[in-house]
Design a protein around this motif. Structure first.
Motif, PDB file in Angstrom:
ATOM      1  N   ALA A 181     -34.862  -1.300  50.551  1.00  0.00           N
ATOM      2  CA  ALA A 181     -36.116  -2.043  50.575  1.00  0.00           C
ATOM      3  C   ALA A 181     -36.465  -2.572  49.186  1.00  0.00           C
ATOM      4  CB  ALA A 181     -37.238  -1.160  51.107  1.00  0.00           C
ATOM      5  N   ALA A 182     -36.284  -1.746  48.161  1.00  0.00           N
ATOM      6  CA  ALA A 182     -36.572  -2.189  46.791  1.00  0.00           C
ATOM      7  C   ALA A 182     -35.626  -3.306  46.371  1.00  0.00           C
ATOM      8  CB  ALA A 182     -36.466  -1.010  45.836  1.00  0.00           C
ATOM      9  N   LEU A 183     -34.346  -3.167  46.699  1.00  0.00           N
ATOM     10  CA  LEU A 183     -33.364  -4.189  46.338  1.00  0.00           C
ATOM     11  C   LEU A 183     -33.651  -5.508  47.050  1.00  0.00           C
ATOM     12  CD1 LEU A 183     -30.806  -4.860  44.757  1.00  0.00           C
ATOM     13  CD2 LEU A 183     -29.468  -4.032  46.708  1.00  0.00           C
ATOM     14  N   GLY A 184     -34.034  -5.431  48.335  1.00  0.00           N
ATOM     15  CA  GLY A 184     -34.360  -6.650  49.067  1.00  0.00           C
ATOM     16  C   GLY A 184     -35.581  -7.346  48.490  1.00  0.00           C
ATOM     17  N   SER A 185     -36.604  -6.587  48.149  1.00  0.00           N
ATOM     18  CA  SER A 185     -37.815  -7.178  47.568  1.00  0.00           C
ATOM     19  C   SER A 185     -37.520  -7.819  46.220  1.00  0.00           C
ATOM     20  CB  SER A 185     -38.893  -6.105  47.418  1.00  0.00           C
ATOM     21  OG  SER A 185     -39.189  -5.491  48.647  1.00  0.00           O
ATOM     22  N   LEU A 186     -36.745  -7.127  45.392  1.00  0.00           N
ATOM     23  CA  LEU A 186     -36.402  -7.690  44.083  1.00  0.00           C
ATOM     24  C   LEU A 186     -35.517  -8.920  44.216  1.00  0.00           C
ATOM     25  CD1 LEU A 186     -35.736  -4.406  42.073  1.00  0.00           C
ATOM     26  CD2 LEU A 186     -37.694  -5.936  41.855  1.00  0.00           C
ATOM     27  N   SER A 187     -34.672  -8.959  45.243  1.00  0.00           N
ATOM     28  CA  SER A 187     -33.829 -10.129  45.453  1.00  0.00           C
ATOM     29  C   SER A 187     -34.660 -11.353  45.804  1.00  0.00           C
ATOM     30  CB  SER A 187     -32.809  -9.849  46.563  1.00  0.00           C
ATOM     31  OG  SER A 187     -31.960  -8.773  46.221  1.00  0.00           O
ATOM     32  N   VAL A 188     -35.655 -11.176  46.656  1.00  0.00           N
ATOM     33  CA  VAL A 188     -36.543 -12.291  46.999  1.00  0.00           C
ATOM     34  C   VAL A 188     -37.324 -12.745  45.778  1.00  0.00           C
ATOM     35  CG1 VAL A 188     -38.490 -13.006  48.447  1.00  0.00           C
ATOM     36  CG2 VAL A 188     -36.694 -11.562  49.404  1.00  0.00           C
ATOM     37  N   TRP A 189     -37.793 -11.783  44.976  1.00  0.00           N
ATOM     38  CA  TRP A 189     -38.521 -12.150  43.759  1.00  0.00           C
ATOM     39  C   TRP A 189     -37.627 -12.931  42.801  1.00  0.00           C
ATOM     40  CZ3 TRP A 189     -37.658  -9.791  38.781  1.00  0.00           C
ATOM     41  CH2 TRP A 189     -38.535 -10.261  37.806  1.00  0.00           C
ATOM     42  N   LEU A 190     -36.386 -12.497  42.622  1.00  0.00           N
ATOM     43  CA  LEU A 190     -35.464 -13.226  41.745  1.00  0.00           C
ATOM     44  C   LEU A 190     -35.168 -14.619  42.291  1.00  0.00           C
ATOM     45  CD1 LEU A 190     -32.874 -10.473  40.705  1.00  0.00           C
ATOM     46  CD2 LEU A 190     -34.512 -11.656  39.236  1.00  0.00           C
ATOM     47  N   LEU A 191     -35.080 -14.757  43.608  1.00  0.00           N
ATOM     48  CA  LEU A 191     -34.848 -16.067  44.209  1.00  0.00           C
ATOM     49  C   LEU A 191     -35.948 -17.047  43.822  1.00  0.00           C
ATOM     50  CD1 LEU A 191     -33.491 -18.050  46.226  1.00  0.00           C
ATOM     51  CD2 LEU A 191     -34.874 -16.965  48.027  1.00  0.00           C
ATOM     52  N   PHE A 192     -37.197 -16.626  43.969  1.00  0.00           N
ATOM     53  CA  PHE A 192     -38.309 -17.527  43.675  1.00  0.00           C
ATOM     54  C   PHE A 192     -38.562 -17.659  42.176  1.00  0.00           C
ATOM     55  CE2 PHE A 192     -39.690 -16.441  48.119  1.00  0.00           C
ATOM     56  CZ  PHE A 192     -39.557 -17.727  48.607  1.00  0.00           C
ATOM     57  N   ALA A 193     -38.304 -16.612  41.401  1.00  0.00           N
ATOM     58  CA  ALA A 193     -38.609 -16.646  39.970  1.00  0.00           C
ATOM     59  C   ALA A 193     -37.559 -17.390  39.171  1.00  0.00           C
ATOM     60  CB  ALA A 193     -38.760 -15.220  39.439  1.00  0.00           C
ATOM     61  N   VAL A 194     -36.292 -17.339  39.602  1.00  0.00           N
ATOM     62  CA  VAL A 194     -35.204 -17.890  38.794  1.00  0.00           C
ATOM     63  C   VAL A 194     -34.530 -19.071  39.475  1.00  0.00           C
ATOM     64  CG1 VAL A 194     -33.006 -17.361  37.677  1.00  0.00           C
ATOM     65  CG2 VAL A 194     -34.816 -15.635  37.745  1.00  0.00           C
ATOM     66  N   PHE A 195     -34.143 -18.894  40.736  1.00  0.00           N
ATOM     67  CA  PHE A 195     -33.268 -19.879  41.365  1.00  0.00           C
ATOM     68  C   PHE A 195     -34.012 -20.978  42.124  1.00  0.00           C
ATOM     69  CE2 PHE A 195     -30.804 -15.886  41.138  1.00  0.00           C
ATOM     70  CZ  PHE A 195     -29.768 -16.325  40.335  1.00  0.00           C
ATOM     71  N   TRP A 196     -35.270 -20.738  42.497  1.00  0.00           N
ATOM     72  CA  TRP A 196     -35.963 -21.722  43.339  1.00  0.00           C
ATOM     73  C   TRP A 196     -36.164 -23.045  42.606  1.00  0.00           C
ATOM     74  CZ3 TRP A 196     -36.230 -21.473  48.314  1.00  0.00           C
ATOM     75  CH2 TRP A 196     -37.092 -22.307  49.018  1.00  0.00           C
ATOM     76  N   SER A 197     -36.467 -22.981  41.308  1.00  0.00           N
ATOM     77  CA  SER A 197     -36.652 -24.211  40.531  1.00  0.00           C
ATOM     78  C   SER A 197     -35.353 -24.976  40.342  1.00  0.00           C
ATOM     79  CB  SER A 197     -37.254 -23.875  39.159  1.00  0.00           C
ATOM     80  OG  SER A 197     -36.399 -22.995  38.443  1.00  0.00           O
TER      81      SER A 197
END
Length: 307
Positions: A181-197
């Motif tokens: 659960a922690a890894l999945g949440s952090l993965s979504v956060w990294l997606l929006f924080a780093v890769f989404w732009s």
């Protein structure tokens, strides 16, 4: 639900996680003031919004207070919610709790409100710490408009943290392992924080063609890129804080030349107009929290719980 909130709040506030949050609060507040105070002192008597600069001015090597909060708030929210439900299953206490006269929705909502309350305690403490340090170092009180804008900024940050808390609880319900659960949440956060732009311009170029240049811009590409970027909570939070903490901000989208003719550029907007400007973004953050919590509730209601 009140019993659940009281019990979860007691667990959060007395845990080692709260000690870590307190450490982050102190270091963030101290770093925000020390990095910006020299720049602010040079503008005393020139800028009517000195206290807002406490939150926005950066100095190497530390970023501004707003950037620090944009980075730390999701991590704090995920840390409070990633094991809120599956931890009960792993400790084999979920069946005992639900054997009491407690409904599933009361249990889930109580855990969410307790986590949001704990996060709010940390953010409000940080907010008061920055204001107190600003009063000590500047020797000037904030004016009424600055106080209103800083309160709006605090509410926006809590709403932003609520999105990531609801996401962490969704993964906590969906996955049995807290680590997953922690890894999945952090993965979504990294997606929006780093890769989404990085992904949104590529998608806009593929769908709407090249963006063009300054003389002949492709407005369809620009608007599509902006719409896709606003699917990210990070973008909504960044736009909201930009309009609240920079009173001269008059728009959050593309501006044509004929739209700025006659406008008094550089003049600050009244606080009511700034709030109207960011109302869609703020509504988006609250709506995302409600959608994620609803998904969590549906998944949790369908789970089979055995003694």
């Amino acid at each position: 639900m009140g019993v659940v909130i009281a019990k979860e709040l007691a667990d959060h506030l007395g845990s080692a996680r709260m000690l870590l949050l307190e450490g982050l609060v102190f270091l963030t507040g101290l770093g925000a003031v020390t990095t910006s105070i020299q720049t602010i002192r040079a503008n005393i008597g020139q800028d009517p919004f000195l206290f807002l600069k406490l939150l926005t001015v950066s100095r190497e090597p530390l970023p501004s207070f707003v950037l620090l909060l944009g980075f730390l708030t999701p991590l704090m929210a995920i840390a409070l919610g990633f094991d809120s439900v599956n931890g009960e299953f792993n400790r084999r206490t979920m069946s005992r709790v639900l054997a009491q006269p407690i409904y599933r929705d009361a249990l889930l909502l109580g855990k969410f409100l307790a986590g949001l309350g704990t996060l709010s305690v940390g953010l409000i403490s940080l907010w008061l710490l920055v204001i107190g340090l600003g009063l000590i170092t500047l020797g000037l009180p904030p004016n009424t408009e600055e106080v209103v804008r800083m309160v709006a900024f605090l509410f926006t940050t809590i709403a932003y943290g609520g999105v990531w808390l609801a996401l962490a609880m969704l993964f906590s319900v969906r996955f049995a392992s807290p680590a997953t659960a922690a890894l999945g949440s952090l993965s979504v956060w990294l997606l929006f924080a780093v890769f989404w732009s990085i992904l949104t311009p590529l998608a806009s170029d593929i769908i709407a063609g090249p963006p063009g240049d300054m003389l002949f811009p492709n407005l369809e590409n620009i608007e599509l890129n902006l719409s896709l970027a606003r699917l990210s909570p990070n973008t909504l939070y960044a736009e909201t804080t930009l309009a609240i903490l920079h009173p001269t901000t008059r728009t959050l989208g593309p501006v044509l030349f004929n739209q700025v003719q006659g406008a008094l550029l550089g003049a600050p907007l009244p606080v009511g107009q700034s709030i109207l400007l960011i109302w869609p973004q703020l509504t988006g953050l609250v709506s995302a929290t409600l959608i994620l919590f609803t998904a969590t509730y549906v998944v949790f209601q369908r789970q089979e719980i055995r003694a």
